[in-house]
Design a protein around this motif. Structure first.
Motif, PDB file in Angstrom:
ATOM      1  N   GLN A  86       0.833  -1.205   0.000  1.00  0.00           N
ATOM      2  CA  GLN A  86       0.000   0.000   0.000  1.00  0.00           C
ATOM      3  C   GLN A  86       0.870   1.257   0.000  1.00  0.00           C
ATOM      4  N   ILE A  87       1.913   1.242   0.810  1.00  0.00           N
ATOM      5  CA  ILE A  87       2.804   2.406   0.885  1.00  0.00           C
ATOM      6  C   ILE A  87       3.463   2.650  -0.462  1.00  0.00           C
ATOM      7  N   SER A 132       9.346   7.221   5.492  1.00  0.00           N
ATOM      8  CA  SER A 132       9.761   6.931   6.860  1.00  0.00           C
ATOM      9  C   SER A 132       9.047   5.686   7.390  1.00  0.00           C
ATOM     10  N   GLU A 133       7.756   5.590   7.138  1.00  0.00           N
ATOM     11  CA  GLU A 133       7.002   4.414   7.575  1.00  0.00           C
ATOM     12  C   GLU A 133       7.511   3.150   6.883  1.00  0.00           C
ATOM     13  N   LEU A 134       7.790   3.248   5.590  1.00  0.00           N
ATOM     14  CA  LEU A 134       8.304   2.104   4.845  1.00  0.00           C
ATOM     15  C   LEU A 134       9.653   1.658   5.405  1.00  0.00           C
ATOM     16  N   ASN A 179      12.978  -2.054   8.506  1.00  0.00           N
ATOM     17  CA  ASN A 179      13.942  -2.228   9.592  1.00  0.00           C
ATOM     18  C   ASN A 179      13.398  -3.167  10.662  1.00  0.00           C
ATOM     19  N   ASP A 180      12.116  -3.058  10.973  1.00  0.00           N
ATOM     20  CA  ASP A 180      11.504  -3.939  11.969  1.00  0.00           C
ATOM     21  C   ASP A 180      11.581  -5.398  11.531  1.00  0.00           C
ATOM     22  N   ARG A 181      11.320  -5.649  10.254  1.00  0.00           N
ATOM     23  CA  ARG A 181      11.396  -7.029   9.747  1.00  0.00           C
ATOM     24  C   ARG A 181      12.822  -7.552   9.801  1.00  0.00           C
ATOM     25  N   LEU A 182      13.773  -6.710   9.425  1.00  0.00           N
ATOM     26  CA  LEU A 182      15.173  -7.119   9.470  1.00  0.00           C
ATOM     27  C   LEU A 182      15.606  -7.408  10.900  1.00  0.00           C
ATOM     28  N   LEU A 183      15.233  -6.541  11.829  1.00  0.00           N
ATOM     29  CA  LEU A 183      15.608  -6.753  13.228  1.00  0.00           C
ATOM     30  C   LEU A 183      14.949  -8.002  13.801  1.00  0.00           C
ATOM     31  N   SER A 184      13.717  -8.280  13.415  1.00  0.00           N
ATOM     32  CA  SER A 184      13.074  -9.508  13.892  1.00  0.00           C
ATOM     33  C   SER A 184      13.788 -10.732  13.327  1.00  0.00           C
ATOM     34  N   LEU A 185      14.255 -10.640  12.079  1.00  0.00           N
ATOM     35  CA  LEU A 185      15.028 -11.744  11.501  1.00  0.00           C
ATOM     36  C   LEU A 185      16.336 -11.913  12.264  1.00  0.00           C
ATOM     37  N   LEU A 186      17.035 -10.816  12.517  1.00  0.00           N
ATOM     38  CA  LEU A 186      18.305 -10.907  13.236  1.00  0.00           C
ATOM     39  C   LEU A 186      18.116 -11.484  14.635  1.00  0.00           C
ATOM     40  N   ARG A 187      17.048 -11.106  15.317  1.00  0.00           N
ATOM     41  CA  ARG A 187      16.798 -11.648  16.659  1.00  0.00           C
ATOM     42  C   ARG A 187      16.507 -13.143  16.616  1.00  0.00           C
ATOM     43  N   ALA A 188      15.852 -13.598  15.571  1.00  0.00           N
ATOM     44  CA  ALA A 188      15.447 -15.001  15.477  1.00  0.00           C
ATOM     45  C   ALA A 188      16.570 -15.922  14.990  1.00  0.00           C
TER      46      ALA A 188
END
Length: 157
Positions: free
Chosen positions: A71-72, A109-111, A116-125
């Motif tokens: 959508q963005i 900015s939202e995109l 970044n949130d998806r990348l950080l969740s991948l890195l944490r997992a």
């Protein structure tokens, strides 16, 4: 645009397509452990090697597309068209252009935040070894083949 951001932008679709290659799926289905194979997270020759567990995690994290991201991107395309219309007019309405630019800024900015949130969740997992490989690729992105410094031409005598 920063190299890490460009890599991140390219990361989402590449992981979704290449996170679990068909050959690895077939081998895992047969009950044999799959060997760590290079994972192409970005187009080009450089690949990031993730373990079988890392590929599974990456497929899970990036397997489903974020509907808001689409959508963005559609809204950004519309704003680009609006900006072209405002700039192409015989008289430029600065207030209208400012509104379009501010909306574009907020959407970008939202995109970026979502990516970044998806990348950080991948890195944490990811397990530590896979995490290190991915972070190395973000910190030291592959250089394009034609990025070598140009050799100066010899002056003619």
């Amino acid at each position: 645009m920063k190299p890490a951001l460009m890599l991140l932008t390219l990361l989402s679709p590449a992981v979704a397509q290449a996170a679990v290659p068909a050959k690895a799926k077939a081998v895992e289905a047969a009950g044999k452990p799959a060997a760590a194979a290079p994972l192409p997270l970005v187009p080009g020759a450089r690949k990031i090697t993730l373990s079988a567990e890392g590929r599974t995690i990456a497929a899970r994290v990036f397997g489903e597309a974020d509907p808001r991201t689409g959508q963005i991107q559609a809204e950004l395309a519309q704003l680009k068209q609006q900006k072209l219309e405002v700039v192409g007019a015989s008289s430029i309405d600065v207030d209208k252009l400012e509104g379009v630019v501010r909306k574009e800024e907020a959407l970008q900015s939202e995109l970026r935040t979502r990516q970044n949130d998806r990348l950080l969740s991948l890195l944490r997992a990811l397990p530590e070894g896979d995490r290190a490989a991915l972070v190395q690729a973000l910190v030291n992105p592959a250089k394009p083949q034609n990025s070598a410094a140009a050799v100066p031409a010899k002056p003619a005598n």
